[in-house]
Enzyme design. Structure first.
Site, PDB file in Angstrom:
ATOM      1  CG  HIS A 115      36.816  43.559  35.486  1.00  0.00           C
ATOM      2  ND1 HIS A 115      37.681  42.542  35.987  1.00  0.00           N
ATOM      3  CD2 HIS A 115      37.557  44.721  35.198  1.00  0.00           C
ATOM      4  CE1 HIS A 115      38.989  43.388  36.495  1.00  0.00           C
ATOM      5  NE2 HIS A 115      38.861  44.497  35.743  1.00  0.00           N
ATOM      6  CD  GLU A 159      40.673  45.678  32.593  1.00  0.00           C
ATOM      7  OE1 GLU A 159      41.040  46.783  32.794  1.00  0.00           O
ATOM      8  OE2 GLU A 159      40.049  44.947  33.084  1.00  0.00           O
TER       9      GLU A 159
HETATM   10  P1  13P Z   1      45.141  47.138  37.900  1.00  0.00           P
HETATM   11  O1  13P Z   1      45.247  48.416  37.263  1.00  0.00           O
HETATM   12  O2  13P Z   1      45.148  47.146  39.325  1.00  0.00           O
HETATM   13  O3  13P Z   1      46.092  46.162  37.331  1.00  0.00           O
HETATM   14  O4  13P Z   1      43.696  46.641  37.433  1.00  0.00           O
HETATM   15  C1  13P Z   1      43.271  46.790  36.089  1.00  0.00           C
HETATM   16  C2  13P Z   1      41.761  46.444  36.162  1.00  0.00           C
HETATM   17  O5  13P Z   1      41.332  45.345  36.142  1.00  0.00           O
HETATM   18  C3  13P Z   1      40.998  47.741  35.691  1.00  0.00           C
HETATM   19  O6  13P Z   1      39.707  47.141  35.474  1.00  0.00           O
END
Ligand code: 13P
Length: 220
Positions: A96, A147
């Site tokens: 992540h 992401e």
């Molecule tokens: P948010 O949905 O709070 O923007 O976070 C996304 C995330 O990092 C999921 O791993």
């Protein structure tokens, strides 16, 4: 009909009491969809609690961890290894951007973690913010979560068109499901899941609220 993955990343949130409240609220909803796979990734301290609740309620929720040790069991203070995680979970989030940023996780470490997950038959959900990162994982069986950094926790999601384009590019180099994460809510979830190359979503903040998470599942 394509399979839609909905993965809630609780990050560093919730106590046992809060988790019990979340579960009670969540189970009120009837959310059995044959084409939707629901995975919750709580902190390690809550895996046991959630596993019991899932068994007691015969819930369809699957569990994932948020990290895994790059080492096997042994003298690695503070680490939780794949064998331990496998007692509770079938998935694990790896790489992540918050781990890359705040804990200095390198590509080398991330690849070691993917290999540990595979050793213990945990499906890795590997997070990438660009195509270059994805190139490092082409030889593994995994799920990729795209992401983009600007979208995480900002309330400013990527456009579905752009996320779809990235998912498409990732699929050209890796034969894997690709999900989108970054400010996903019940309001915007469908705009992502209806895209042809997007196989699901990874909500963070929105997964902490049982009603909102249930609504995401309904609308996905
Ligand atoms: P948010 O949905 O709070 O923007 O976070 C996304 C995330 O990092 C999921 O791993």
């Amino acid at each position: 009909m394509k399979k839609i993955l909905i993965v809630g990343n609780w990050k560093s949130n919730k106590t046992e009491i809060e988790t019990n409240e979340w579960f009670q609220r969540f189970t009120i909803y009837d959310l059995r969809f044959t084409n939707k796979e629901i995975i919750i990734c709580p902190p390690f301290t809550l895996l046991s609690n959630l596993k019991s609740s899932i068994l007691n309620h015969k819930s369809f929720i699957k569990l994932g961890a948020q990290d895994i040790s790059p080492f096997d069991e042994g003298a690695y203070t503070g680490e939780v290894n794949g064998k331990q995680i496998k007692e509770f979970a079938d998935y694990v989030i790896i790489g992540h951007s918050e781990r890359r940023r705040y804990f200095g996780e390198s590509e080398d470490i991330i690849v070691k973690k993917i290999e540990m997950a595979q050793k213990y038959e945990l499906t890795p959900i590997v997070c990438v913010s660009d195509i270059k990162q994805a190139e490092n994982y082409t030889r593994y069986t995994l799920i990729i979560a795209y992401e983009p950094l600007f979208a995480i926790g900002s309330g400013n999601p990527d456009t579905p068109e752009n996320a779809n384009e990235m998912a498409k590019k990732i699929k050209e180099i890796i034969d894997a499901p690709v999900i989108y994460g970054g400010s996903v809510t019940s309001q915007n979830v469908k705009s992502f899941t209806q895209m042809p190359s997007i196989d699901g979503v990874l909500p963070g903040k929105a997964s902490l609220d049982a009603n909102e998470f249930a609504s995401i599942i309904e609308k996905a």
